[in-house]
Design an enzyme around this catalytic site. Structure first.
Site, PDB file in Angstrom:
ATOM      1  N   CYS A  14     -14.895 -27.942   6.125  1.00 37.01           N
ATOM      2  CA  CYS A  14     -13.616 -27.379   5.667  1.00 37.01           C
ATOM      3  C   CYS A  14     -12.550 -28.463   5.635  1.00 37.01           C
ATOM      4  CB  CYS A  14     -13.198 -26.247   6.602  1.00 37.01           C
ATOM      5  SG  CYS A  14     -11.585 -25.529   6.226  1.00 37.01           S
ATOM      6  N   ASP A  64       0.863  -1.181   0.000  1.00 37.99           N
ATOM      7  CA  ASP A  64       0.000   0.000   0.000  1.00 37.99           C
ATOM      8  C   ASP A  64       0.901   1.233   0.000  1.00 37.99           C
ATOM      9  OD1 ASP A  64       0.989   0.162   2.542  1.00 37.99           O
ATOM     10  OD2 ASP A  64      -0.930  -0.141   3.557  1.00 37.99           O
ATOM     11  N   SER A  65       0.294   2.401  -0.008  1.00 36.44           N
ATOM     12  CA  SER A  65       1.087   3.627  -0.193  1.00 36.44           C
ATOM     13  C   SER A  65       1.587   4.193   1.128  1.00 36.44           C
ATOM     14  CB  SER A  65       0.215   4.684  -0.866  1.00 36.44           C
ATOM     15  OG  SER A  65      -0.796   5.106   0.040  1.00 36.44           O
ATOM     16  N   ASP A 115      -8.201  -7.062  -0.087  1.00 34.20           N
ATOM     17  CA  ASP A 115      -7.305  -7.407   1.014  1.00 34.20           C
ATOM     18  C   ASP A 115      -8.039  -7.082   2.296  1.00 34.20           C
ATOM     19  OD1 ASP A 115      -6.792  -4.351   0.698  1.00 34.20           O
ATOM     20  OD2 ASP A 115      -5.959  -4.870   2.654  1.00 34.20           O
ATOM     21  N   CYS A 152      -9.208 -27.798   5.505  1.00 36.18           N
ATOM     22  CA  CYS A 152      -7.887 -27.213   5.760  1.00 36.18           C
ATOM     23  C   CYS A 152      -7.110 -28.054   6.771  1.00 36.18           C
ATOM     24  CB  CYS A 152      -8.011 -25.763   6.229  1.00 36.18           C
ATOM     25  SG  CYS A 152      -8.358 -25.561   7.997  1.00 36.18           S
ATOM     26  N   CYS A 189      -8.705 -27.957  10.311  1.00 37.43           N
ATOM     27  CA  CYS A 189      -9.964 -28.706  10.474  1.00 37.43           C
ATOM     28  C   CYS A 189      -9.763 -30.204  10.311  1.00 37.43           C
ATOM     29  CB  CYS A 189     -11.012 -28.184   9.487  1.00 37.43           C
ATOM     30  SG  CYS A 189     -11.580 -26.520   9.928  1.00 37.43           S
ATOM     31  N   HIS A 199      -6.868 -21.481   9.589  1.00 38.17           N
ATOM     32  CA  HIS A 199      -8.229 -21.841   9.172  1.00 38.17           C
ATOM     33  C   HIS A 199      -8.924 -20.675   8.479  1.00 38.17           C
ATOM     34  CE1 HIS A 199     -12.320 -23.031   8.819  1.00 38.17           C
ATOM     35  NE2 HIS A 199     -12.642 -21.903   9.435  1.00 38.17           N
ATOM     36  N   GLY A 242      -0.467   5.632   2.998  1.00 32.57           N
ATOM     37  CA  GLY A 242      -1.485   6.645   3.283  1.00 32.57           C
ATOM     38  C   GLY A 242      -2.510   6.195   4.308  1.00 32.57           C
TER      39      GLY A 242
END
Lengths: 335, 335
Positions: free
Chosen positions: A284, A60-61, A246, A286, A289, A315, A63
């Protein structure tokens, strides 16, 4: 994009972020500028090499973080003077300086320096803020074009260099948003972000602003909504045509024990999970899980075990990335 | 044995502990008794299942942690009354209760309830403390033998159950240590530990006590020195004939930025590593040394990033486990 604030997606090792299928992560210019410093990162070959992340990155900048330092900053046409949240030292970010810092960091995508308009902001304030953001976008672009070939890894990639995205502002005023988008498109950035959302406004306004702005932005360039959102939001925006988002939510919420699941939000600290041996989200697949129970995750956070933040974050990131995978798949099928 | 205090090798996910080659980890009875409680763990199928660790586990007796609560405990022949470090609530551990708790936890190896003799302790104090430990060993063994078939996973393993180790005490008095070992061997435990070391005594005394005791213990049963040590110590003791050791040092030191390397101890917070792109230990093949630089690890700990504890712990555990792998290999070659 998982957020890797200070060069780390908090509590999650890079190889796990990779295995979750994250193609791009975000770094915060403000944090990296303060520690370890952009010049140090440049000397070490850039941010990818410094944090050992071979995938894509976006910075990001600076800012937005500066904007968050409400009582420590002073804005002028030139730029923003602010005090470090770490030691109170005084710094100035201008569009040119933000570009220099981001070129030193060397992420794949850099962001124009903007002023994030607060909510609520009346029309005059939003217009004045937009004036600043548009002037800074022009200066960011001019400085970036003049210096983008200074990125430290330029030679390794046969002259391919960074890309710069412009940021649409305009508060919650549809006409200001459209004007902002049109002017940025005229400047011809490599991609376009919609900023200044998810700063406290009601959600129907967030959606309205995104829906107003998207048609103004070229569909063949990335369209990025900054700082969103909840799982249902990111799905909704992606289906509208947003390509990138994001948010710190999946990782920050995870560290506080809030899990996102196919059955809704789950506060894993809740006493009712004390002996619940089901996986956090039975739907899920993952690594968390598949291996751990709700009871164990609750125990970890109750005890203040550092593993709690790690497993909960893994997760939540898996859950977010799976949403995006499904959306991509269904959009491909629909075409 | 990596130490998994409250059911987690701090900051390191179980699959990584496995991939480092750890065959057994330790759980602390005191911590697990307080949170989530041994009865809850029994109801959930025992500690292995609760924390999802399919390898071997050992629980201590709770005695050492209680011993650490210097101002919160009161010792009698019956047992130890103590106050929780969490909420000040009052609890009593007796040998029988320690066995009940450890049977509920269901680790592969349980430890007799002992009194860890402090250092310095004069001969009278050491003898009196030893008297208590020997009486408690007998009571631990009797209670364990009467109840060991109550472990929750008994049926899954065709009647195989837990093993109980006795603990040698005796301060820094060689004759008391020998007497302690002989009396425990007469009781016929499944294995033997040497406790009450690494509690502040000079290192030559630690070594002397281990060297005195080892020949008293049967070589065909596991011999375990509790709570040691630095990398060179564990190598030295292993070569003397010690089969098992545990220590929080690799993980605790890691969280404070102290790395053990083939070049010695490294305080990764040191400014001189700020732009050092070498791996933490160039001679180490662990997943941390293969991927990350000293500069990055320093940055993480400087920023208070939770990933610092994770990565530093992984390296230190890998370093310790590699020492033991090399020692085992060279002992096998020598035979």
């Amino acid at each position: 994009m998982p957020v890797g604030t200070a060069g780390s997606v908090k509590a999650v090792p890079q190889d796990i972020v990779e295995s979750l299928g994250a193609q791009i992560i975000l770094g915060n210019t403000y944090h990296l500028y303060l520690r370890p410093g952009h010049e140090a990162i440049r000397r070490m070959g850039g941010l990818h090499r410094f944090i050992s992340w071979p995938g894509a990155m976006l910075t990001d900048s600076g800012g937005f973080q500066v904007y968050s330092l409400t009582r420590l900053r002073k804005v002028s046409d030139e730029g923003v003077q602010f005090r470090s949240h770490l030691d109170g030292s005084s710094h100035v970010f201008t569009p040119e300086h933000s570009m220099d810092v981001q070129i030193a960091l060397g992420a794949d995508i850099a962001m124009a320096f903007d002023e994030c308009t607060e909510y609520p902001a009346d029309r005059d304030r939003a217009r004045e803020s937009l004036r600043l953001t548009m002037a800074w976008a022009q200066r960011s672009l001019a400085h970036f074009r003049a210096h983008k070939n200074e990125v430290v890894w330029l030679d390794e990639l046969n002259g391919r260099t960074q890309r710069l995205f412009g940021i649409v502002q305009g508060g919650v005023y549809a006409d200001l948003r459209r004007e902002s988008a049109q002017r940025l498109v005229e400047m011809d950035f490599d991609g376009y972000a919609i900023g200044g959302l998810s700063v406290g406004e009601p959600r129907h306004l967030t959606l309205e602003m995104i829906a107003e702005v998207l048609p103004q932005l070229p569909a063949d360039k990335p369209r990025y909504v900054m700082g969103v959102g909840y799982p249902d939001e990111i799905e909704q925006y992606a289906r509208l045509g947003v390509d990138m988002m994001d948010c710190v939510l999946p990782t920050r919420a995870a560290r506080h024990g809030l899990l996102f699941t196919s059955e809704g939000r789950m506060n894993i600290k809740n006493r009712k999970y004390a002996e619940d041996q089901a996986p956090p989200d039975p739907a899920c697949d993952c690594m968390v899980c598949r291996r751990y129970s709700r009871a164990y995750l609750r125990h970890l956070i109750q005890c203040g075990e550092p593993l709690a933040g790690t497993l909960n974050s893994i997760h939540n990131l898996a859950y977010y990335l799976e949403i995006m995978r499904r959306v991509r798949e269904s959009l491909e099928t629909a075409q």
